[in-house]
Design a protein around this motif. Structure first.
Motif, PDB file in Angstrom:
ATOM      1  N   MET A   1       1.001  -1.011   0.104  1.00  0.00           N
ATOM      2  CA  MET A   1      -0.095  -0.133  -0.110  1.00  0.00           C
ATOM      3  C   MET A   1       0.868   1.294   0.004  1.00  0.00           C
ATOM      4  SD  MET A   1      -2.943   1.043   2.630  1.00  0.00           S
ATOM      5  CE  MET A   1      -3.902  -0.483   2.500  1.00  0.00           C
ATOM      6  N   SER A   2       0.548   2.145  -0.754  1.00  0.00           N
ATOM      7  CA  SER A   2       1.471   3.490  -0.818  1.00  0.00           C
ATOM      8  C   SER A   2       1.084   4.303   0.413  1.00  0.00           C
ATOM      9  CB  SER A   2       1.008   4.006  -2.219  1.00  0.00           C
ATOM     10  OG  SER A   2      -0.380   4.503  -2.442  1.00  0.00           O
ATOM     11  N   SER A   3       2.246   4.985   0.687  1.00  0.00           N
ATOM     12  CA  SER A   3       1.900   6.055   1.652  1.00  0.00           C
ATOM     13  C   SER A   3       0.870   7.223   1.155  1.00  0.00           C
ATOM     14  CB  SER A   3       3.437   6.709   2.014  1.00  0.00           C
ATOM     15  OG  SER A   3       4.051   7.533   0.948  1.00  0.00           O
ATOM     16  N   PRO A   4       0.481   7.960   2.165  1.00  0.00           N
ATOM     17  CA  PRO A   4      -0.229   9.271   1.935  1.00  0.00           C
ATOM     18  C   PRO A   4       0.474  10.113   0.946  1.00  0.00           C
ATOM     19  CG  PRO A   4      -0.634   8.750   4.220  1.00  0.00           C
ATOM     20  CD  PRO A   4       0.532   7.833   3.627  1.00  0.00           C
ATOM     21  N   ALA A   5       1.774  10.261   1.000  1.00  0.00           N
ATOM     22  CA  ALA A   5       2.386  11.401   0.264  1.00  0.00           C
ATOM     23  C   ALA A   5       2.754  10.784  -1.182  1.00  0.00           C
ATOM     24  CB  ALA A   5       3.771  11.455   0.706  1.00  0.00           C
ATOM     25  N   GLU A   6       2.615   9.545  -1.321  1.00  0.00           N
ATOM     26  CA  GLU A   6       2.707   8.957  -2.597  1.00  0.00           C
ATOM     27  C   GLU A   6       1.389   8.815  -3.547  1.00  0.00           C
ATOM     28  OE1 GLU A   6       6.604   5.329  -2.046  1.00  0.00           O
ATOM     29  OE2 GLU A   6       4.178   4.718  -1.683  1.00  0.00           O
ATOM     30  N   TRP A   7       0.338   8.513  -2.558  1.00  0.00           N
ATOM     31  CA  TRP A   7      -1.182   8.832  -3.268  1.00  0.00           C
ATOM     32  C   TRP A   7      -1.341  10.201  -3.594  1.00  0.00           C
ATOM     33  CZ3 TRP A   7      -5.048  11.802  -1.251  1.00  0.00           C
ATOM     34  CH2 TRP A   7      -6.237  11.559  -1.738  1.00  0.00           C
ATOM     35  N   TYR A   8      -0.860  11.146  -2.797  1.00  0.00           N
ATOM     36  CA  TYR A   8      -1.008  12.602  -3.102  1.00  0.00           C
ATOM     37  C   TYR A   8      -0.388  12.903  -4.480  1.00  0.00           C
ATOM     38  CZ  TYR A   8      -1.082  17.686  -2.979  1.00  0.00           C
ATOM     39  OH  TYR A   8      -1.190  18.910  -3.201  1.00  0.00           O
ATOM     40  N   GLN A   9       1.088  12.689  -4.598  1.00  0.00           N
ATOM     41  CA  GLN A   9       1.782  12.624  -5.811  1.00  0.00           C
ATOM     42  C   GLN A   9       1.081  11.933  -6.990  1.00  0.00           C
ATOM     43  OE1 GLN A   9       4.136  14.917  -6.083  1.00  0.00           O
ATOM     44  NE2 GLN A   9       3.948  15.496  -3.882  1.00  0.00           N
ATOM     45  N   SER A  10       0.433  10.795  -6.778  1.00  0.00           N
ATOM     46  CA  SER A  10      -0.157  10.284  -7.983  1.00  0.00           C
ATOM     47  C   SER A  10      -1.465  10.897  -8.445  1.00  0.00           C
ATOM     48  CB  SER A  10      -0.455   8.594  -7.417  1.00  0.00           C
ATOM     49  OG  SER A  10      -1.724   8.769  -6.780  1.00  0.00           O
ATOM     50  N   LEU A  11      -1.836  11.997  -7.768  1.00  0.00           N
ATOM     51  CA  LEU A  11      -3.106  12.478  -8.316  1.00  0.00           C
ATOM     52  C   LEU A  11      -3.026  13.191  -9.614  1.00  0.00           C
ATOM     53  CD1 LEU A  11      -4.726  13.598  -4.948  1.00  0.00           C
ATOM     54  CD2 LEU A  11      -5.346  11.567  -6.174  1.00  0.00           C
ATOM     55  N   PRO A  12      -3.921  13.245 -10.489  1.00  0.00           N
ATOM     56  CA  PRO A  12      -3.872  14.154 -11.792  1.00  0.00           C
ATOM     57  C   PRO A  12      -3.837  15.626 -11.265  1.00  0.00           C
ATOM     58  CG  PRO A  12      -5.951  13.328 -11.377  1.00  0.00           C
ATOM     59  CD  PRO A  12      -5.329  12.677 -10.342  1.00  0.00           C
ATOM     60  N   PRO A  13      -3.179  16.623 -12.012  1.00  0.00           N
ATOM     61  CA  PRO A  13      -2.602  17.920 -11.617  1.00  0.00           C
ATOM     62  C   PRO A  13      -4.112  18.983 -11.379  1.00  0.00           C
ATOM     63  CG  PRO A  13      -2.257  17.484 -13.968  1.00  0.00           C
ATOM     64  CD  PRO A  13      -2.587  16.025 -13.368  1.00  0.00           C
ATOM     65  N   ILE A  14      -5.009  18.770 -12.145  1.00  0.00           N
ATOM     66  CA  ILE A  14      -6.077  19.742 -11.809  1.00  0.00           C
ATOM     67  C   ILE A  14      -6.831  19.380 -10.589  1.00  0.00           C
ATOM     68  CG2 ILE A  14      -8.074  21.068 -13.145  1.00  0.00           C
ATOM     69  CD1 ILE A  14      -5.127  21.390 -14.402  1.00  0.00           C
ATOM     70  N   SER A  15      -7.200  18.218 -10.431  1.00  0.00           N
ATOM     71  CA  SER A  15      -7.828  17.675  -9.354  1.00  0.00           C
ATOM     72  C   SER A  15      -7.253  17.942  -8.144  1.00  0.00           C
ATOM     73  CB  SER A  15      -8.597  16.313  -9.492  1.00  0.00           C
ATOM     74  OG  SER A  15      -9.388  16.079 -10.388  1.00  0.00           O
ATOM     75  N   LYS A  16      -5.923  17.554  -8.145  1.00  0.00           N
ATOM     76  CA  LYS A  16      -4.884  17.778  -6.973  1.00  0.00           C
ATOM     77  C   LYS A  16      -4.959  19.019  -6.685  1.00  0.00           C
ATOM     78  CE  LYS A  16      -0.618  17.062  -7.570  1.00  0.00           C
ATOM     79  NZ  LYS A  16       0.729  16.334  -7.725  1.00  0.00           N
ATOM     80  N   GLY A  17      -4.751  20.041  -7.579  1.00  0.00           N
ATOM     81  CA  GLY A  17      -4.649  21.415  -7.382  1.00  0.00           C
ATOM     82  C   GLY A  17      -5.893  21.898  -6.770  1.00  0.00           C
ATOM     83  N   TYR A  18      -7.069  21.791  -7.305  1.00  0.00           N
ATOM     84  CA  TYR A  18      -8.339  22.419  -6.761  1.00  0.00           C
ATOM     85  C   TYR A  18      -8.561  21.992  -5.357  1.00  0.00           C
ATOM     86  CZ  TYR A  18     -13.156  23.568  -6.549  1.00  0.00           C
ATOM     87  OH  TYR A  18     -14.277  24.201  -6.094  1.00  0.00           O
TER      88      TYR A  18
END
Length: 246
Positions: A1-18
């Motif tokens: 299972m990935s860490s929260p930081a890895e999960w966050y980095q894997s998010l696509p840019p627009i959804s992550k930014g918003y």
């Protein structure tokens, strides 16, 4: 299972930014660092005092820390991400344009004095949810363990729950209207034989290239190359059939 930081980095840019901006603005508000009044959509102050930032900042506030705030944030993290990684995969400019068009549509709707809504964040999230429900209409959704329904009906079920629990119907409904307007102009109207009239502008593509957001769009096939094989069609329309950009 990935860490929260890895999960966050894997998010696509627009959804992550918003989603990140919504979380930061709400946190700043809860800590007393930011007064929501200074980012609210107040047209009188926009036009008389030239406080144009309000046209943008009002979309980053989802209310104070609460269950409803958590649900809205999860909607971005789930449905916005699925939309950006699915039907809009490798089409970051088109996804960004959808968000911009949705925000502009909501600004027009919010200008109607009857609504008098100072923040557009909830409406923009519901716009994302509605487009997701049309692009991926046949997924089975378990709603709070109470009922299972097709994703096509999820925006309306969420709207009904908000009304039952005492929230205003207008932010949700206006978001659905904005989402349907985008989907009609980019999918339904072209499918009915109409002209594509809402293509992603060149300046949006330039922003995406300038900031290197997302994966690059697939290149056009070389001259003389065999055409791509069409996707299997089982007679069920499952979502988008037209690209926004040429």
């Amino acid at each position: 299972m990935s860490s929260p930081a890895e999960w966050y980095q894997s998010l696509p840019p627009i959804s992550k930014g918003y989603g990140t901006l919504c979380l930061l603005v709400t946190t700043a508000s809860q800590l007393g660092v930011l007064n929501p009044y200074y980012i609210a959509l107040l047209y009188g102050r926009v036009f008389k005092n030239f406080e144009v930032w309000r046209l943008f900042t009002n979309f980053f506030f989802l209310g104070g820390f609460s269950i409803n705030f958590g649900i809205r944030l999860l909607m971005i993290a789930r449905y916005g991400v699925q939309l950006e990684q699915g039907p809009f995969q490798r089409r970051t400019a088109d996804f960004l344009w959808m968000m911009i068009f949705g925000a502009f549509s909501l600004l027009v709707l919010y200008a109607i004095p009857f609504f008098d809504l100072p923040f557009g964040g909830i409406s923009l999230v519901f716009m994302l949810l509605y487009v997701w429900s049309r692009e991926i209409p046949n997924a089975n959704i378990n709603l709070y363990g109470l009922v299972t329904l097709k994703s096509f009906y999820l925006p309306w079920a969420m709207l009904a729950l908000d009304v039952i629990f005492g929230s205003s119907i207008w932010p949700d409904l206006l978001g659905i209207i904005a989402g349907h307007l985008f989907y009609f102009l980019t999918v339904l109207h072209p499918l009915a034989g109409g002209k594509m009239i809402l293509k992603t502008p060149a300046w949006v593509h330039k922003i995406v290239r300038r900031w290197r957001l997302g994966a690059p769009a697939p290149s056009r096939p070389a001259a003389g190359a065999p055409p791509a094989q069409p996707e299997r069609n089982d007679g069920v329309f499952r979502g988008r059939a037209y690209r926004l950009s040429d």
